[in-house]
Design a protein around this motif. Structure first.
Motif, mmCIF file in Angstrom:
data_model
loop_
_atom_site.group_PDB
_atom_site.id
_atom_site.type_symbol
_atom_site.label_atom_id
_atom_site.label_comp_id
_atom_site.label_asym_id
_atom_site.label_seq_id
_atom_site.Cartn_x
_atom_site.Cartn_y
_atom_site.Cartn_z
ATOM 1 N N GLY A 234 0.825 -1.178 0.000
ATOM 2 C CA GLY A 234 0.000 0.000 0.000
ATOM 3 C C GLY A 234 0.870 1.242 0.000
ATOM 4 N N PRO A 235 0.238 2.396 -0.254
ATOM 5 C CA PRO A 235 -1.207 2.613 -0.393
ATOM 6 C C PRO A 235 -1.721 2.309 -1.801
ATOM 7 C CG PRO A 235 -0.064 4.690 -0.555
ATOM 8 C CD PRO A 235 0.996 3.644 -0.304
ATOM 9 N N LEU A 236 -2.954 2.782 -2.046
ATOM 10 C CA LEU A 236 -3.633 2.585 -3.333
ATOM 11 C C LEU A 236 -3.813 1.105 -3.641
ATOM 12 C CD1 LEU A 236 -1.885 5.395 -5.434
ATOM 13 C CD2 LEU A 236 -4.051 5.505 -4.200
ATOM 14 N N VAL A 237 -4.146 0.350 -2.599
ATOM 15 C CA VAL A 237 -4.451 -1.066 -2.737
ATOM 16 C C VAL A 237 -5.781 -1.313 -2.030
ATOM 17 C CG1 VAL A 237 -3.729 -3.402 -2.113
ATOM 18 C CG2 VAL A 237 -2.019 -1.743 -2.852
ATOM 19 N N GLN A 238 -6.779 -1.879 -2.721
ATOM 20 C CA GLN A 238 -8.069 -2.109 -2.090
ATOM 21 C C GLN A 238 -7.961 -3.122 -0.959
ATOM 22 O OE1 GLN A 238 -10.910 -0.382 -2.847
ATOM 23 N NE2 GLN A 238 -9.598 0.833 -4.181
ATOM 24 N N ARG A 239 -7.268 -4.218 -1.207
ATOM 25 C CA ARG A 239 -7.038 -5.251 -0.200
ATOM 26 C C ARG A 239 -5.547 -5.548 -0.157
ATOM 27 N NH1 ARG A 239 -12.134 -9.490 -1.132
ATOM 28 N NH2 ARG A 239 -13.777 -7.897 -1.009
ATOM 29 N N GLY A 240 -4.969 -5.465 1.044
ATOM 30 C CA GLY A 240 -3.519 -5.586 1.138
ATOM 31 C C GLY A 240 -3.000 -6.983 0.886
ATOM 32 N N VAL A 241 -3.247 -7.908 1.822
ATOM 33 C CA VAL A 241 -2.797 -9.297 1.702
ATOM 34 C C VAL A 241 -4.022 -10.193 1.770
ATOM 35 C CG1 VAL A 241 -1.444 -11.146 2.744
ATOM 36 C CG2 VAL A 241 -0.556 -8.798 2.739
ATOM 37 N N VAL A 242 -4.156 -11.086 0.787
ATOM 38 C CA VAL A 242 -5.285 -12.016 0.727
ATOM 39 C C VAL A 242 -4.728 -13.431 0.588
ATOM 40 C CG1 VAL A 242 -7.348 -12.724 -0.532
ATOM 41 C CG2 VAL A 242 -6.794 -10.280 -0.311
ATOM 42 N N ALA A 243 -5.146 -14.304 1.508
ATOM 43 C CA ALA A 243 -4.718 -15.709 1.472
ATOM 44 C C ALA A 243 -5.949 -16.595 1.390
ATOM 45 C CB ALA A 243 -3.908 -16.051 2.712
ATOM 46 N N THR A 244 -5.947 -17.545 0.467
ATOM 47 C CA THR A 244 -7.096 -18.414 0.274
ATOM 48 C C THR A 244 -6.631 -19.847 0.025
ATOM 49 O OG1 THR A 244 -9.145 -18.692 -0.990
ATOM 50 C CG2 THR A 244 -7.189 -17.970 -2.205
ATOM 51 N N ASP A 245 -7.597 -20.767 -0.126
ATOM 52 C CA ASP A 245 -7.290 -22.180 -0.351
ATOM 53 C C ASP A 245 -6.438 -22.732 0.799
ATOM 54 O OD1 ASP A 245 -8.714 -21.988 -2.759
ATOM 55 O OD2 ASP A 245 -6.921 -21.333 -3.830
ATOM 56 N N ASN A 246 -5.276 -23.298 0.472
ATOM 57 C CA ASN A 246 -4.388 -23.864 1.492
ATOM 58 C C ASN A 246 -3.110 -23.051 1.674
ATOM 59 O OD1 ASN A 246 -6.083 -26.225 1.871
ATOM 60 N ND2 ASN A 246 -5.294 -26.950 -0.099
ATOM 61 N N ALA A 247 -3.165 -21.808 1.290
ATOM 62 C CA ALA A 247 -1.960 -20.979 1.332
ATOM 63 C C ALA A 247 -1.525 -20.692 2.768
ATOM 64 C CB ALA A 247 -2.201 -19.669 0.586
ATOM 65 N N VAL A 248 -0.198 -20.547 2.935
ATOM 66 C CA VAL A 248 0.389 -20.161 4.206
ATOM 67 C C VAL A 248 1.215 -18.903 3.982
ATOM 68 C CG1 VAL A 248 1.943 -20.821 6.081
ATOM 69 C CG2 VAL A 248 0.470 -22.549 5.015
ATOM 70 N N VAL A 249 0.912 -17.855 4.741
ATOM 71 C CA VAL A 249 1.588 -16.570 4.561
ATOM 72 C C VAL A 249 2.198 -16.137 5.891
ATOM 73 C CG1 VAL A 249 1.336 -14.143 3.933
ATOM 74 C CG2 VAL A 249 -0.011 -15.888 2.733
ATOM 75 N N HIS A 250 3.492 -15.845 5.868
ATOM 76 C CA HIS A 250 4.192 -15.306 7.033
ATOM 77 C C HIS A 250 4.613 -13.874 6.710
ATOM 78 C CE1 HIS A 250 4.743 -19.025 9.490
ATOM 79 N NE2 HIS A 250 4.576 -19.600 8.308
ATOM 80 N N VAL A 251 4.175 -12.938 7.541
ATOM 81 C CA VAL A 251 4.505 -11.531 7.355
ATOM 82 C C VAL A 251 5.379 -11.096 8.523
ATOM 83 C CG1 VAL A 251 3.607 -9.194 7.021
ATOM 84 C CG2 VAL A 251 2.306 -11.165 6.181
ATOM 85 N N ASN A 252 6.631 -10.803 8.239
ATOM 86 C CA ASN A 252 7.581 -10.417 9.279
ATOM 87 C C ASN A 252 7.912 -8.929 9.142
ATOM 88 O OD1 ASN A 252 9.564 -10.900 11.418
ATOM 89 N ND2 ASN A 252 11.074 -10.518 9.824
ATOM 90 N N GLY A 253 7.434 -8.131 10.111
ATOM 91 C CA GLY A 253 7.709 -6.702 10.063
ATOM 92 C C GLY A 253 7.020 -6.025 8.894
ATOM 93 N N GLY A 254 7.364 -4.777 8.671
ATOM 94 C CA GLY A 254 6.804 -4.038 7.555
ATOM 95 C C GLY A 254 5.435 -3.450 7.878
#
Length: 334
Positions: A234-254
């Motif tokens: 972002g900015p200017l992003v409607q949805r920042g992070v989207v995870a679906t199905d069997n996805a695994v997302v690790h967000v460290n800092g930021g």
């Protein structure tokens, strides 16, 4: 003159070795006598050319930040080396898919400053692509099934369609900027892939006359495994992070910021773990899809200035936010 040249060479040698954060064994090169018009690399330039293919992830950014002017010095060294065919520097204007497929697995290439074209899917394994200051791609980037590699310091920009799309692939981006102005797509889409983002920026497009948002910053689908480290979405992003199905997302800092609709969303059996993440300013901070069987964990994070904290199927057995601080919910900083 000779003394100054020696001091400059010595400083760059020490800086390169420090940036490597380890021991580098350099092959000795016998001296050669150049023709009167031939470029003869300094000792530091020969070391740079040997060191570049073995850089660890993140070192390229550290190398360029060692001191003022280092980026320009590295650029000049590589361009001079390219002129004598010691290093492959791809000039702007060419179709990278056609050019890169000619290289062997594990190759290291450098993109010259300017706009590079991208037509088709890239089939490559363990390739490393370094962008010199000003290197950019303004087409849809498709990374083919089974491909792998790393991209450093390249700017991506697309006003029509997804910037980067990968499926059944394994890639990492370091210090890249991804701009997307299409309201119907995600800037980055990973399907059943491994993707690592280090110190990257994902956002919409801002010009002197208009603001153009993309639908999603990062979309993880299928059995994807995504890791982000100190990235800004972002900015200017409607949805920042989207995870679906069997996805695994690790967000460290930021930070995830300026998302008009949702900052972070999961559905299906997706799992999202955030550590020391800042979610700042937007519509809804968190959203969990109906009948979601996944999980959302936010540890030592901060949520601030959203109109709504959460929505959807927001159950305590799915969401863990015990160490996350929330400020100014119901208030935005527009």
């Amino acid at each position: 003159m000779a003394a100054n040249r020696y001091k400059t060479s010595a400083r760059l040698i020490h800086a390169l070795l420090a940036a490597k954060q380890g021991h580098v064994h350099l092959a000795k090169q016998p001296p050669t006598k150049p023709a009167p018009t031939e470029f003869m690399p300094l000792e530091d330039e020969r070391i740079l050319l040997q060191l570049l293919p073995s850089l660890r992830p993140g070192t390229w950014q550290g190398l360029r930040c060692i001191s003022r002017g280092t980026a320009e010095a590295v650029t000049n060294h590589l361009l001079k080396a390219a002129a004598t065919r010691m290093m492959t520097v791809i000039p702007a204007g060419q179709n990278l898919c056609s050019v890169l497929k000619q290289f062997v697995h594990g190759a290291t290439v450098v993109l010259a400053p300017g706009r590079h074209r991208w037509v088709g899917k890239l089939h490559a394994n363990q390739i490393r692509i370094f962008g010199l200051p000003g290197a950019n791609i303004q087409d849809r980037v498709q990374l083919a099934e089974g491909s792998s590699g790393s991209i450093y310091d390249v700017s991506f920009r697309s006003e029509d369609g997804c910037n980067i799309r990968l499926q059944d692939a394994s890639w990492s981006l370091h210090g890249c900027t991804v701009e997307c102005g299409d309201p119907d797509v995600a800037a980055l889409t990973a399907t059943s892939s491994k993707l690592a983002l280090h110190h990257c920026i994902v956002m919409g497009i801002e010009t002197a006359t208009a603001l153009r948002s993309c639908w999603m910053g990062l979309l993880a689908k299928g059995a994807s495994s995504i890791f982000t480290n100190e990235c800004i979405i972002g900015p200017l992003v409607q949805r920042g992070v989207v995870a679906t199905d069997n996805a695994v997302v690790h967000v460290n800092g930021g930070r995830i910021q300026g998302c008009d609709e949702i900052g972070l969303r999961l559905s299906g059996d997706a799992h999202v773990v955030g550590q020391q993440v800042e979610l700042i300013n937007g519509g809804m901070a968190l959203h969990v899809g109906a009948s979601c069987t996944g999980s959302l964990e936010l540890h030592e994070s901060r949520i601030e200035s959203f109109r709504t904290l959460c929505g959807g199927d927001f159950r305590t057995r799915i969401v863990d936010m015990q160490t996350t601080k929330v400020f100014n919910v119901g208030v935005t900083s527009d």
